[in-house]
Design a protein around this motif. Sequence first.
Motif, mmCIF file in Angstrom:
data_model
loop_
_atom_site.group_PDB
_atom_site.id
_atom_site.type_symbol
_atom_site.label_atom_id
_atom_site.label_comp_id
_atom_site.label_asym_id
_atom_site.label_seq_id
_atom_site.Cartn_x
_atom_site.Cartn_y
_atom_site.Cartn_z
ATOM 1 N N MET A 44 -28.391 -34.426 59.605
ATOM 2 C CA MET A 44 -27.630 -35.640 59.313
ATOM 3 C C MET A 44 -27.703 -35.970 57.817
ATOM 4 S SD MET A 44 -28.182 -39.273 61.145
ATOM 5 C CE MET A 44 -27.632 -40.766 60.409
ATOM 6 N N ASP A 45 -26.575 -36.403 57.263
ATOM 7 C CA ASP A 45 -26.531 -36.818 55.862
ATOM 8 C C ASP A 45 -27.065 -38.248 55.761
ATOM 9 O OD1 ASP A 45 -26.012 -37.125 53.182
ATOM 10 O OD2 ASP A 45 -23.861 -37.490 53.456
ATOM 11 N N ILE A 46 -28.193 -38.417 55.087
ATOM 12 C CA ILE A 46 -28.828 -39.741 55.021
ATOM 13 C C ILE A 46 -28.859 -40.301 53.599
ATOM 14 C CG2 ILE A 46 -30.237 -39.366 57.079
ATOM 15 C CD1 ILE A 46 -32.601 -38.835 55.176
ATOM 16 N N THR A 47 -27.964 -39.833 52.741
ATOM 17 C CA THR A 47 -27.991 -40.300 51.348
ATOM 18 C C THR A 47 -27.740 -41.802 51.249
ATOM 19 O OG1 THR A 47 -25.685 -39.620 51.085
ATOM 20 C CG2 THR A 47 -27.363 -38.072 50.348
ATOM 21 N N GLU A 48 -26.828 -42.328 52.052
ATOM 22 C CA GLU A 48 -26.554 -43.772 52.002
ATOM 23 C C GLU A 48 -27.761 -44.580 52.474
ATOM 24 O OE1 GLU A 48 -24.005 -45.595 50.757
ATOM 25 O OE2 GLU A 48 -23.336 -43.682 49.951
ATOM 26 N N GLN A 49 -28.422 -44.114 53.519
ATOM 27 C CA GLN A 49 -29.610 -44.811 54.010
ATOM 28 C C GLN A 49 -30.720 -44.777 52.977
ATOM 29 O OE1 GLN A 49 -27.787 -42.676 55.788
ATOM 30 N NE2 GLN A 49 -27.478 -43.468 57.847
ATOM 31 N N GLU A 50 -30.873 -43.652 52.278
ATOM 32 C CA GLU A 50 -31.898 -43.545 51.235
ATOM 33 C C GLU A 50 -31.603 -44.488 50.077
ATOM 34 O OE1 GLU A 50 -31.846 -39.368 50.436
ATOM 35 O OE2 GLU A 50 -33.455 -38.962 51.872
ATOM 36 N N LYS A 51 -30.325 -44.601 49.686
ATOM 37 C CA LYS A 51 -29.958 -45.534 48.607
ATOM 38 C C LYS A 51 -30.206 -46.975 49.028
ATOM 39 C CE LYS A 51 -25.739 -44.152 47.688
ATOM 40 N NZ LYS A 51 -24.426 -43.945 47.082
ATOM 41 N N THR A 52 -29.858 -47.308 50.271
ATOM 42 C CA THR A 52 -30.072 -48.660 50.780
ATOM 43 C C THR A 52 -31.555 -48.990 50.807
ATOM 44 O OG1 THR A 52 -28.077 -48.529 52.113
ATOM 45 C CG2 THR A 52 -29.692 -50.198 52.740
ATOM 46 N N PHE A 53 -32.374 -48.068 51.297
ATOM 47 C CA PHE A 53 -33.814 -48.300 51.362
ATOM 48 C C PHE A 53 -34.404 -48.433 49.961
ATOM 49 C CE2 PHE A 53 -38.227 -46.761 51.577
ATOM 50 C CZ PHE A 53 -38.735 -47.717 52.438
ATOM 51 N N GLY A 54 -33.937 -47.609 49.026
ATOM 52 C CA GLY A 54 -34.399 -47.702 47.640
ATOM 53 C C GLY A 54 -34.070 -49.061 47.036
ATOM 54 N N TRP A 85 -35.685 -54.499 45.326
ATOM 55 C CA TRP A 85 -35.480 -55.951 45.445
ATOM 56 C C TRP A 85 -36.753 -56.635 45.917
ATOM 57 C CZ3 TRP A 85 -35.586 -59.409 49.540
ATOM 58 C CH2 TRP A 85 -35.027 -60.654 49.288
ATOM 59 N N THR A 86 -37.406 -56.063 46.919
ATOM 60 C CA THR A 86 -38.626 -56.656 47.454
ATOM 61 C C THR A 86 -39.729 -56.689 46.390
ATOM 62 O OG1 THR A 86 -38.064 -55.878 49.663
ATOM 63 C CG2 THR A 86 -40.356 -56.479 49.282
#
Length: 44
Positions: free
Chosen positions: A9-19, A24-25
């Motif tokens: 699965m391509d998870i690049t968007e999830q990795e960017k969101t988590f980063g 932010w946190t």
Amino acid sequence: MADHEHGKMDITEQEKTFGGFVTWTTRVVIACIAIALFLAIFGA
């Protein structure tokens, strides 16, 4: 239904969101600590 293949699965968007979430946190926590220190030093 398509067969699932582990690790394909391509998870690049999830990795960017988590980063972004981690960044932010971290900034919010640092700001809260700075505000707490400011209030402790110059006390209200």
